[in-house]
Design an enzyme around this catalytic site. Structure first.
Site, mmCIF file in Angstrom:
data_model
loop_
_atom_site.group_PDB
_atom_site.id
_atom_site.type_symbol
_atom_site.label_atom_id
_atom_site.label_comp_id
_atom_site.label_asym_id
_atom_site.label_seq_id
_atom_site.Cartn_x
_atom_site.Cartn_y
_atom_site.Cartn_z
ATOM 1 N N ASP A 57 5.349 1.111 -0.442
ATOM 2 C CA ASP A 57 6.440 0.013 -1.094
ATOM 3 C C ASP A 57 6.510 -1.299 -0.057
ATOM 4 O OD1 ASP A 57 8.577 -1.285 -2.272
ATOM 5 O OD2 ASP A 57 9.744 0.579 -2.484
ATOM 6 N N ASP A 58 5.973 -2.227 -0.490
ATOM 7 C CA ASP A 58 5.885 -3.718 0.299
ATOM 8 C C ASP A 58 5.152 -3.804 1.484
ATOM 9 O OD1 ASP A 58 8.111 -4.221 -1.478
ATOM 10 O OD2 ASP A 58 9.760 -4.568 -0.129
ATOM 11 N N CYS A 93 8.778 -5.152 -6.581
ATOM 12 C CA CYS A 93 8.529 -3.775 -6.953
ATOM 13 C C CYS A 93 8.417 -3.213 -8.400
ATOM 14 C CB CYS A 93 9.614 -3.175 -6.267
ATOM 15 S SG CYS A 93 9.738 -3.479 -4.323
ATOM 16 N N ASP A 327 2.759 -1.690 -3.799
ATOM 17 C CA ASP A 327 3.108 -2.489 -4.963
ATOM 18 C C ASP A 327 2.973 -3.984 -4.962
ATOM 19 O OD1 ASP A 327 5.100 -2.485 -3.263
ATOM 20 O OD2 ASP A 327 6.514 -1.477 -4.768
ATOM 21 N N ASN A 328 3.031 -4.190 -3.654
ATOM 22 C CA ASN A 328 3.109 -5.989 -3.324
ATOM 23 C C ASN A 328 2.942 -6.051 -1.965
ATOM 24 O OD1 ASN A 328 6.295 -5.258 -4.441
ATOM 25 N ND2 ASN A 328 5.969 -6.078 -2.369
#
Length: 437
Positions: A57-58, A93, A327-328
């Site tokens: 995540d991130d 997200c 996700d990013n």
């Protein structure tokens, strides 16, 4: 077999013919046995491959986000392919994860941001795109499916199905209610609420996700392939590292090169808003965030190592594709923006992507552009689904990393989109033009 009577082979005499028939029965049986053996071996050789997706995540690439991942780079990247031009189609997200699940651009699955009103895990999402997501196709291909970790930011909301909503296609479901947490969270375990506290041994979410996946591997049926999706909270805020890693990287600070603390005067309207130069307090804050992000990733690095060791002990490692991605991306001080994502620049849209598995030669660096909407198509391609029957925007990149298995071409261009989440009713949100806040 040699025939002692060559005349018998000619069939020119009745005695020879009958003798040939008698001797032909064992030959036919031997041939049948050989064919059956071949069929069994062929069936074994086309055994469906397992798939594991680890979605963090991130995690950025541009600002050194993969630096803590030494084991992951060795066990996945060096044993397979590293994609150096992997991108998310939207740097936030919930819409990004929705794109991963559906293989569709946000303008098609219609998840715009992390809010319920932005369609994040809404009833509309559940009745539409979620009902056609890739786990459903894998389930039809007899895959045993397992999920653990963060699903979508608004998952588990009472006005969107509560914890009782288990998306179709998942056999085992361990989903975080709401956004990333490391302690003091609720899980939906196959549709029932499970409360967790602040004990490292019992509750630290990254470790819990790993341990439940290992249990799933022990309990699975060896007759069918498996798909595992692990979505740990790291390195998302609140950046809570495991106790043994909380003193790591103490001398590290966010990179000061590139666009760090540069004014965005020639950029779009949002980048013209930040104070430049940044306040000292902002710089101190982002440096602390940068270090803590790396600290949380060390537990994820351990996760990958333990998964690989488990698969190896089960003799499944060589028949399993392992995907590692985010996700990013993320920024820490670029264009004087202290921390976040959502921007169209490479620090926010470029993501890590490492893959190992059957047919993938080691130590590959792949420059072809690949998107997170391509993950679903690639999983389905591996599982044997006819991609022409699936409503996706992405394309399989199996041909890019395993050309011996597939033919394919790289895309010439792609789209990155983000429609924002302004709230016109918030008095602290400045008006910047007609309909824009």
């Amino acid at each position: 077999m040699a025939d002692p009577d060559p005349k018998g082979m000619s069939g020119g005499r009745s005695g020879g013919t009958s003798g040939h028939r008698r001797r032909g029965r064992p030959a036919a049986l031997a041939l049948l046995t050989a064919l059956l053996t071949c069929c069994v071996r062929c069936a074994e050789s086309v055994k469906q491959s397992n798939i594991i997706l680890v979605l963090v995540d991130d995690q950025d690439v541009e600002l050194g986000g993969m630096t803590p991942m030494k084991k992951t780079k060795e066990l996945i990247g060096e044993e397979g392919a590293t994609f150096v031009n992997a991108f998310t189609v939207t740097p936030l997200c919930c819409p990004s994860r929705s794109s991963i699940l559906t293989g569709q651009y946000p303008h098609n699955h219609e998840v715009r941001n992390n809010s319920l009103s932005g369609n994040c895990s809404s009833v509309k999402w559940q009745q539409g795109p979620e009902a056609e997501a890739f786990p459903i196709y894998l389930s039809k291909q007899k895959y045993q499916t397992f999920f653990a970790g963060k699903y979508l930011n608004q998952y588990g909301r009472k006005d969107a199905g509560d914890v009782g909503h288990v998306p179709p296609g998942w056999d085992q479901w361990n989903a975080l209610v709401g956004n990333s947490q490391y302690y003091n969270y609720t899980l939906s375990v196959n549709g029932k609420a499970e409360q967790h506290g602040d004990s490292y041994e019992k509750d630290y979410l990254t470790d819990l996700i790993l341990n439940r996946s290992l249990r799933f591997l022990d309990d699975r049926s060896p007759q069918h392939p498996f798909f595992i999706m692990l979505a740990p909270p790291a390195p998302h805020s609140p950046w809570t590292a495991a106790p043994q890693y909380q003193k790591e990287f103490n001398n590290v600070q966010a990179p000061r090169d590139g666009s760090f603390d540069k004014p965005g005067k020639d950029k779009h309207w949002l980048l013209r808003q930040p104070v430049n130069p940044m306040l000292n307090s902002s710089v101190t804050y982002l440096d602390n965030a940068y270090r803590k992000r790396w600290q949380t990733l060390l537990s994820v690095d351990d996760m990958l190592e333990k998964l690989v060791k488990k698969l190896d002990s089960m003799n499944e490692l060589n028949n399993t594709y392992i995907f590692y991605t985010s996700d990013n991306g993320y920024h820490t001080g670029q264009f004087s923006l202290p921390i976040d994502k959502r921007q169209l620049y490479e620090f926010d849209i470029r993501i890590p992507l490492l893959v190992r598995g059957p047919g993938i030669k080691p130590n590959q660096t792949i420059k072809a552009p690949v998107l997170n909407i391509d993950l679903a198509s690639t999983f389905l391609d591996i599982s044997g689904v006819n991609l022409s029957t699936v409503n996706v925007d992405g394309q399989s990149f199996l041909a890019q990393m395993a050309p011996s298995l597939r033919n394919g071409t790289a895309r010439p261009f792609f789209l990155v989109e983000y429609t924002g989440e302004g709230n016109p009713t918030n008095p602290t949100c400045p008006k910047l033009g007609p309909g824009v806040s």
